[in-house]
Design an enzyme around this catalytic site. Structure first.
Site, PDB file in Angstrom:
ATOM      1  N   LYS A   1       0.830  -1.214   0.000  1.00  0.00           N
ATOM      2  CA  LYS A   1       0.000   0.000   0.000  1.00  0.00           C
ATOM      3  C   LYS A   1       0.866   1.267   0.000  1.00  0.00           C
ATOM      4  CE  LYS A   1      -2.210  -1.114   3.851  1.00  0.00           C
ATOM      5  NZ  LYS A   1      -1.619  -2.445   4.120  1.00  0.00           N
TER       6      LYS A   1
ATOM      7  N   ARG B   1      11.708  -5.989   5.699  1.00  0.00           N
ATOM      8  CA  ARG B   1      11.606  -4.546   5.410  1.00  0.00           C
ATOM      9  C   ARG B   1      12.514  -3.731   6.338  1.00  0.00           C
ATOM     10  NH1 ARG B   1       5.869  -1.606   5.538  1.00  0.00           N
ATOM     11  NH2 ARG B   1       5.778  -2.549   7.595  1.00  0.00           N
TER      12      ARG B   1
HETATM   13  P1  AP5 Z   1       0.251   0.492   8.734  1.00  0.00           P
HETATM   14  O1  AP5 Z   1       1.477   1.278   8.817  1.00  0.00           O
HETATM   15  O2  AP5 Z   1      -0.830   0.929   7.804  1.00  0.00           O
HETATM   16  O3  AP5 Z   1       0.679  -1.001   8.469  1.00  0.00           O
HETATM   17  P2  AP5 Z   1       0.112  -2.140   7.519  1.00  0.00           P
HETATM   18  O4  AP5 Z   1      -1.275  -2.040   7.024  1.00  0.00           O
HETATM   19  O5  AP5 Z   1       0.393  -3.360   8.309  1.00  0.00           O
HETATM   20  O6  AP5 Z   1       0.888  -1.959   6.242  1.00  0.00           O
HETATM   21  P3  AP5 Z   1       2.429  -1.751   6.074  1.00  0.00           P
HETATM   22  O7  AP5 Z   1       2.772  -0.304   6.186  1.00  0.00           O
HETATM   23  O8  AP5 Z   1       3.174  -2.678   6.995  1.00  0.00           O
HETATM   24  O9  AP5 Z   1       2.651  -2.315   4.616  1.00  0.00           O
HETATM   25  P4  AP5 Z   1       2.241  -1.744   3.199  1.00  0.00           P
HETATM   26  O10 AP5 Z   1       1.038  -2.437   2.686  1.00  0.00           O
HETATM   27  O11 AP5 Z   1       2.230  -0.241   3.211  1.00  0.00           O
HETATM   28  O12 AP5 Z   1       3.466  -2.288   2.371  1.00  0.00           O
HETATM   29  P5  AP5 Z   1       4.811  -1.572   1.894  1.00  0.00           P
HETATM   30  O13 AP5 Z   1       4.541  -0.766   0.682  1.00  0.00           O
HETATM   31  O14 AP5 Z   1       5.525  -0.927   3.025  1.00  0.00           O
HETATM   32  O15 AP5 Z   1      -0.429   0.362  10.173  1.00  0.00           O
HETATM   33  C1  AP5 Z   1       0.353   0.004  11.310  1.00  0.00           C
HETATM   34  C2  AP5 Z   1      -0.540  -0.115  12.529  1.00  0.00           C
HETATM   35  O16 AP5 Z   1      -1.213   1.151  12.785  1.00  0.00           O
HETATM   36  C3  AP5 Z   1      -1.706  -1.122  12.416  1.00  0.00           C
HETATM   37  O17 AP5 Z   1      -1.282  -2.441  12.705  1.00  0.00           O
HETATM   38  C4  AP5 Z   1      -2.679  -0.560  13.468  1.00  0.00           C
HETATM   39  O18 AP5 Z   1      -2.260  -0.876  14.783  1.00  0.00           O
HETATM   40  C5  AP5 Z   1      -2.542   0.943  13.276  1.00  0.00           C
HETATM   41  N1  AP5 Z   1      -3.507   1.459  12.283  1.00  0.00           N
HETATM   42  C6  AP5 Z   1      -3.216   1.998  11.067  1.00  0.00           C
HETATM   43  N2  AP5 Z   1      -4.346   2.368  10.429  1.00  0.00           N
HETATM   44  C7  AP5 Z   1      -5.366   2.052  11.266  1.00  0.00           C
HETATM   45  C8  AP5 Z   1      -6.784   2.158  11.177  1.00  0.00           C
HETATM   46  N3  AP5 Z   1      -7.389   2.669  10.078  1.00  0.00           N
HETATM   47  N4  AP5 Z   1      -7.531   1.720  12.217  1.00  0.00           N
HETATM   48  C9  AP5 Z   1      -6.961   1.244  13.336  1.00  0.00           C
HETATM   49  N5  AP5 Z   1      -5.620   1.081  13.501  1.00  0.00           N
HETATM   50  C10 AP5 Z   1      -4.834   1.492  12.463  1.00  0.00           C
HETATM   51  O19 AP5 Z   1       5.642  -2.874   1.442  1.00  0.00           O
HETATM   52  C11 AP5 Z   1       6.119  -3.818   2.378  1.00  0.00           C
HETATM   53  C12 AP5 Z   1       7.505  -4.372   1.950  1.00  0.00           C
HETATM   54  O20 AP5 Z   1       7.335  -5.122   0.763  1.00  0.00           O
HETATM   55  C13 AP5 Z   1       8.550  -3.287   1.624  1.00  0.00           C
HETATM   56  O21 AP5 Z   1       9.821  -3.746   2.035  1.00  0.00           O
HETATM   57  C14 AP5 Z   1       8.461  -3.133   0.107  1.00  0.00           C
HETATM   58  O22 AP5 Z   1       9.688  -2.695  -0.448  1.00  0.00           O
HETATM   59  C15 AP5 Z   1       8.134  -4.557  -0.312  1.00  0.00           C
HETATM   60  N6  AP5 Z   1       7.310  -4.621  -1.530  1.00  0.00           N
HETATM   61  C16 AP5 Z   1       6.283  -3.807  -1.913  1.00  0.00           C
HETATM   62  N7  AP5 Z   1       5.759  -4.204  -3.080  1.00  0.00           N
HETATM   63  C17 AP5 Z   1       6.470  -5.335  -3.431  1.00  0.00           C
HETATM   64  C18 AP5 Z   1       6.398  -6.221  -4.551  1.00  0.00           C
HETATM   65  N8  AP5 Z   1       5.491  -6.045  -5.535  1.00  0.00           N
HETATM   66  N9  AP5 Z   1       7.260  -7.272  -4.578  1.00  0.00           N
HETATM   67  C19 AP5 Z   1       8.181  -7.461  -3.572  1.00  0.00           C
HETATM   68  N10 AP5 Z   1       8.296  -6.633  -2.496  1.00  0.00           N
HETATM   69  C20 AP5 Z   1       7.448  -5.597  -2.437  1.00  0.00           C
END
Ligand code: AP5
Length: 225
Positions: free
Chosen positions: A19, A133
């Protein structure tokens, strides 16, 4: 751009589905603001605000921050001037209560939703992505120990800052975040499907391929494709 033609997107999917990565690219492509609730909460934790104090332990456990807190934060944020041309909501809404609150907010502001985009990624791939990551503590650049390593271990290529692993990126917490996602956030995808607002994108493959297929579906939705 008028309020009616602004692009307003929701980006959904399991933790680590990409995302944040895709939202930064959409921000540039469409010239709209990227609003990540995770980033907003982590900034509140760093700044030691009341919201940050309440959120820290919950986030470290991989659970969701209460709906009233997150809805309050987003209600103020989407009314800011920089959101007038549109926005990408990354990680919000994550519950049916948040989705209903967002509907009310957008109706009050006469801001129609363009689409809710859901990225599909299997659980084992999520664990692989998140466990590896790394992020720069200075400029926030993102790395992955396997897929996108920095040239020097633990050091950012761009600014020389130290790389760190997020507190919630350990395997136990990642599994808990996934369980919470399946139980509380997956129903939100159905919510948007029922309203004909859903765009589904396969989130496995190269970052660029995923971005292009997502953009072509969004373009089609807004009548540019
Ligand atoms: P948040 O920071 O939103 O965490 P998440 O949803 O778990 O998502 P991430 O940021 O971990 O991952 P992402 O999908 O953005 O992936 P990324 O691009 O970094 O939320 C954290 C916490 O906050 C929640 O657990 C909760 O406690 C709270 N919270 C947040 N919003 C809330 C809400 N609305 N309500 C209640 N609580 C809330 O990519 C991940 C990795 O994969 C990177 O290393 C990237 O380089 C790699 N990558 C990306 N795309 C690819 C690909 N195509 N192939 C290979 N690797 C890839």
């Amino acid at each position: 751009m008028t309020a009616g033609s602004a692009i307003r997107l929701i980006l959904m999917g399991p933790p680590g589905c990409g995302k944040g990565t895709q939202a930064k690219m959409l921000e540039e492509r469409f010239g709209i603001v990227h609003l990540s609730t995770g980033d907003i909460l982590r900034a509140a934790v760093r700044e030691d605000t009341e919201v940050g104090t309440k959120a820290k332990a919950i986030m470290d456990r991989g659970e969701l921050v209460p709906d009233d807190i997150i809805v309050g934060v987003m209600k103020d944020r989407v009314r800011s001037d920089d959101c007038a041309n549109g926005y990408i909501l990354d990680g919000f809404p994550r519950t049916l209560v948040q989705a209903a609150a967002l509907d009310r907010m957008m109706a009050e502001m006469s801001q129609p939703l363009t689409a809710a985009v859901a990225l599909a990624v299997p659980d084992d791939e999520v664990v692989r992505r998140l466990a590896g990551r790394r992020q720069c503590s200075k400029c926030d650049a993102g790395y992955h120990v396997e897929f996108n390593p920095s040239s020097k271990d633990g050091v950012c290529d761009t600014c020389g800052g130290a790389l760190y692993r997020r507190d919630d990126d350990n395997e136990e917490t990642i599994r808990q975040r996934l369980a919470v996602y399946h139980e509380q956030t997956a129903p939100v995808i159905e919510y948007y499907r029922e309203r004909n607002s859903l765009i589904e994108v396969q989130g496995v493959g190269s970052i660029e391929e995923i971005f292009e297929s997502m953009c072509s579906l969004i373009d089609r939705r807004i009548g540019n494709g």
